[in-house]
Design an enzyme around this catalytic site. Structure first.
Site, mmCIF file in Angstrom:
data_model
loop_
_atom_site.group_PDB
_atom_site.id
_atom_site.type_symbol
_atom_site.label_atom_id
_atom_site.label_comp_id
_atom_site.label_asym_id
_atom_site.label_seq_id
_atom_site.Cartn_x
_atom_site.Cartn_y
_atom_site.Cartn_z
ATOM 1 N N PRO A 224 0.821 -1.214 0.000
ATOM 2 C CG PRO A 224 -0.368 -1.309 1.999
ATOM 3 C CD PRO A 224 0.644 -2.017 1.203
ATOM 4 N N PRO A 225 0.252 2.395 -0.344
ATOM 5 C CG PRO A 225 -1.239 3.981 -1.156
ATOM 6 C CD PRO A 225 -1.155 2.589 -0.687
ATOM 7 N N GLY A 226 2.792 4.544 0.951
ATOM 8 C CA GLY A 226 3.404 5.012 2.182
ATOM 9 C C GLY A 226 4.109 3.947 2.993
ATOM 10 C CE LYS A 229 4.465 0.928 -3.139
ATOM 11 N NZ LYS A 229 3.670 1.362 -1.980
ATOM 12 C CB THR A 230 9.906 5.836 -2.891
ATOM 13 O OG1 THR A 230 8.602 5.742 -3.457
ATOM 14 C CG2 THR A 230 10.782 6.698 -3.759
ATOM 15 C CG HIS A 445 -23.439 10.272 16.805
ATOM 16 N ND1 HIS A 445 -24.453 9.930 15.933
ATOM 17 C CD2 HIS A 445 -22.324 9.671 16.319
ATOM 18 C CE1 HIS A 445 -23.962 9.161 14.965
ATOM 19 N NE2 HIS A 445 -22.658 8.990 15.174
ATOM 20 C CD GLU A 446 -18.435 10.898 17.477
ATOM 21 O OE1 GLU A 446 -17.818 9.824 17.611
ATOM 22 O OE2 GLU A 446 -18.905 11.287 16.390
ATOM 23 C CG HIS A 449 -20.036 5.770 17.744
ATOM 24 N ND1 HIS A 449 -20.657 4.820 16.977
ATOM 25 C CD2 HIS A 449 -20.073 6.924 17.015
ATOM 26 C CE1 HIS A 449 -21.061 5.383 15.844
ATOM 27 N NE2 HIS A 449 -20.724 6.666 15.846
ATOM 28 C CG ASP A 521 -21.672 6.036 12.400
ATOM 29 O OD1 ASP A 521 -20.462 6.236 12.196
ATOM 30 O OD2 ASP A 521 -22.367 6.695 13.194
#
Ligand code: ADP
Length: 638
Positions: A224-226, A229-230, A445-446, A449, A521
């Site tokens: 995956p990116p980041g 690899k480079t 709401h939070e 959760h 959600d």
């Protein structure tokens, strides 16, 4: 928890090598050819024209009556009537020219006197010769200037070109002596082991050749990116002490057929001239996708580029010390021809780092940053599950920026924790103003959760609950496993679903109404439930893969019913938990509204404490039959 940002520039700034020859470009060549052709044509035309005029200078100038008397005497063979100018050719070949008077009708007169060959060139009516010549010269001049400008623009390769032709932009950066080493790449020991061989080969090619070993030409880094690899490719070049050329696959794919291929050719030519070296092709899937499909120009171009890449890789002989490293996140879309022996026949995987890997990466990037002695890398690593190396580098950088902005000498743990949130969900949006009612909804709401997540058996720790808007989210609850997991149980997925539904459940219980805040959600829960049914065999429908195109409409309808059932059940579970924990929900949400952010430890202390601090109704304990507060009353909640 996808990376939001890419980190700043790599450690060492890439230098432009003076050795690079300019890339040839077929369009430039065509342009020069066409330009030259036009110029030559212009010169030829002009000289013919001038020759014509010098020829007409040999014609004897006379007056019209002289010409007419020749006609009368039947001594004229042919005549050209060009506007007011009449040129006649006598029987002996001599030419006479004269200007007729306006309105004089000569054609009929000539015909009556037996001049059979009369020419009237239509286009030059009335234009004097010198004016015409000037116009022609001016036209050629303008053309010449245009061509000159085009060619100059082209060769300078400057920005702002309508069509970016000319020198290739393919070489993004190259380093003659990369300074990155394997020690700068942390937490990817297996990949380093595998690439060590390439380093050896580049360093001591003779040793391998003597053994008659086939030298690796291409390595595919998959991840995956980041994930570095480079970075690791640069480190291979750094360890081997060879030059490093980097291009991105997408830079090869151009609008015009043949350009990409010519860039590939030039790149490999340059690499061979500067061997030993490494060519790094980022996003190789941009060129290397499977061939075939719609016969469009874009495809033609990509195919030609890919073919050229294959040709170049096959064309290496064993004395070319060039290794090509390709990077991709989608090895499955690559053309099989690319993966054949002698091409990218080695694959090295780079995964997102595990706990240990994260600690090591954090250590690498903490170098040179003054961290407070209280900072715990272990704790940071536990809070950053799922982050890539690039994200972690970014976390440390953001923390350093925050500390500097706050005029501190040392980077503290809370700077780091704040920057984790920044990297996960974007920076705080202080300018995003919520009404009091909205703030309360977000807090409840939070907290919905968070409480459901904490109450579900076998659930992960909640790390942070916050009502500060970040990026697209109005508030966030961060839950991350304390250890890296490869397998998830069905019970854990069910707990996740319930946790996701906790936000909406809290809204309904407290405010008797629901909001649009649960959209994300719902999306996430539906996606998990679908995978449980269709891929993981976690429903009564059985252990069969149910892909959209492989199942009939009846089964598809059953899948939908099962998905719906899972999400409905999760919602019911969440509501059940919150109804039982209603007091805690109210108490901690009210607290959250005051402080905006609480961390996992504080949440647990408040949630699992025996005695409850009643915020809302300490005095009227008995007045509990209707604690339901409607949306309109929310303002008075606090
Ligand atoms: P990719 O090419 O896989 O997208 P990069 O090599 O460009 O990723 O990584 C970007 C940056 O992230 C690097 O310059 C480095 O700062 C950091 N990084 C990524 N992986 C690692 C790692 N394993 N160790 C140290 N730093 C890393």
């Amino acid at each position: 928890m996808e990376p939001g940002h890419r980190p700043a520039a790599p450690q060492s700034s890439p230098k432009k090598s003076p050795k690079l020859p300019p890339m040839r470009n077929p369009r430039a060549i065509i342009l020069v050819a066409v330009g030259s052709a036009i110029l030559v044509a212009a010169i030829v035309l002009a000289s013919i024209n001038l020759a014509g005029r010098s020829q007409s200078a040999a014609v004897r100038q006379t007056n019209i009556s002289q010409v007419l008397s020749l006609v009368d005497q039947h001594k004229v063979r042919s005549a050209v009537l060009d506007g007011n100018q009449i040129t006649v050719t006598a029987n002996d070949g001599t030419q006479y020219s004269a200007t007729k008077e306006d309105g004089q009708q000569l054609t009929q007169y000539l015909r009556d006197h037996g001049v059979a060959n009369i020419k009237v060139p239509p286009q030059s009516a009335g234009t004097p010769g010198w004016a015409q010549l000037t116009m022609e010269l001016a036209l050629f001049g303008v053309l010449g200037v245009l061509i000159f400008l085009l060619m100059r623009r082209n060769s300078s390769g400057g920005a702002g070109q309508a069509v970016p032709f000319g020198r290739s932009k393919a070489v993004r950066f190259n380093e003659t002596h990369p300074t990155v080493m394997f020690k700068d790449v942390a937490g990817v020991e297996e990949a380093k082991d595998e690439l060590q061989e390439i380093v050896h080969f580049l360093k001591y090619p003779e040793k391998f050749r003597k053994m008659g070993a086939r030298i690796p030409k291409g390595v595919l880094l998959v991840g995956p990116p980041g994930t570095g690899k480079t970075l690791i490719s640069r480190a291979v070049a750094g360890e081997a002490g060879v030059a490093f050329y980097s291009v991105s696959g997408s830079e090869f794919v151009e609008m015009f057929v043949g350009v990409g291929a010519s860039r590939v050719r030039d790149l490999f030519k340059m690499a061979k001239e500067n061997a030993p070296c490494i060519i790094f092709i980022d996003e190789i899937d941009a060129v290397g996708r499977q061939r075939g499909g719609m016969p469009t120009t874009g495809n033609d171009e990509r195919e030609q580029t890919l073919n050229q890449l294959l040709v170049e890789m096959d064309g290496f002989d064993k004395h070319d010390n060039v290794v090509v490293i390709g990077a991709t996140n989608r090895p499955d879309v690559l053309d099989q021809a690319l993966l054949r022996p002698g091409r990218f026949d080695r694959q090295v995987m780079l995964e997102k780092p595990d706990l240990n890997g994260r600690i090591q990466i954090l250590d690498v990037h903490a170098e040179g940053k003054p961290l407070a002695p209280t900072v715990s890398m272990d704790r940071l690593a536990r809070q950053t599950t799922g982050m890539s190396g690039a994200d972690l580098a970014n976390v440390l950088n953001e923390a350093a920026l925050l500390a500097a902005r706050r005029d501190r000498e040392l980077i503290e743990q809370h700077d780091l924790e704040e920057s984790i949130l920044r990297v996960m969900a974007g920076p705080e949006r202080k300018s995003h103003v919520l009404t009091e009612a909205e703030k309360a909804i977000v807090a409840y709401h939070e907290m919905g959760h968070a409480i459901v997540m904490r109450r579900m058996p076998g659930c992960d720790q909640v790390q942070k609950v916050s009502t500060v808007s970040r990026g697209m989210a109005l508030g966030i609850t961060v839950q991350a496993p304390t250890e890296d997991r490869s397998l998830l149980r069905k019970s854990e997925l069910l707990a996740k679903l319930a946790g996701l539904m906790g936000g909406r459940a809290a809204e309904e219980i407290i405010f008797g109404d629901i909001t649009t805040g649960a959209a994300q959600d719902i999306k996430q829960a539906t996606s998990i439930a679908r995978r449980m049914v269709r891929e993981f065999g976690m429903s009564p429908l059985g252990n069969v893969l149910m892909e959209d195109d492989s199942i009939g409409p009846q089964l598809a309808a059953k899948v939908d019913t099962e998905v719906q059932y899972l999400v409905d059940q999760a919602y019911a579970t969440a509501k059940d938990i919150l109804e039982r924990d209603r007091d805690k929900l109210v108490e901690i949400s009210e607290h959250l509204m005051q402080v905006e952010t609480i961390d996992g430890g504080e949440l647990d202390r408040l949630l699992f404490r025996e005695t409850t601090l009643r915020v809302l109704h300490t005095a009227e304990e008995e007045d509990t039959e209707d604690e339901r507060v409607t949306l309109e009353e929310v303002g008075s909640l606090a």
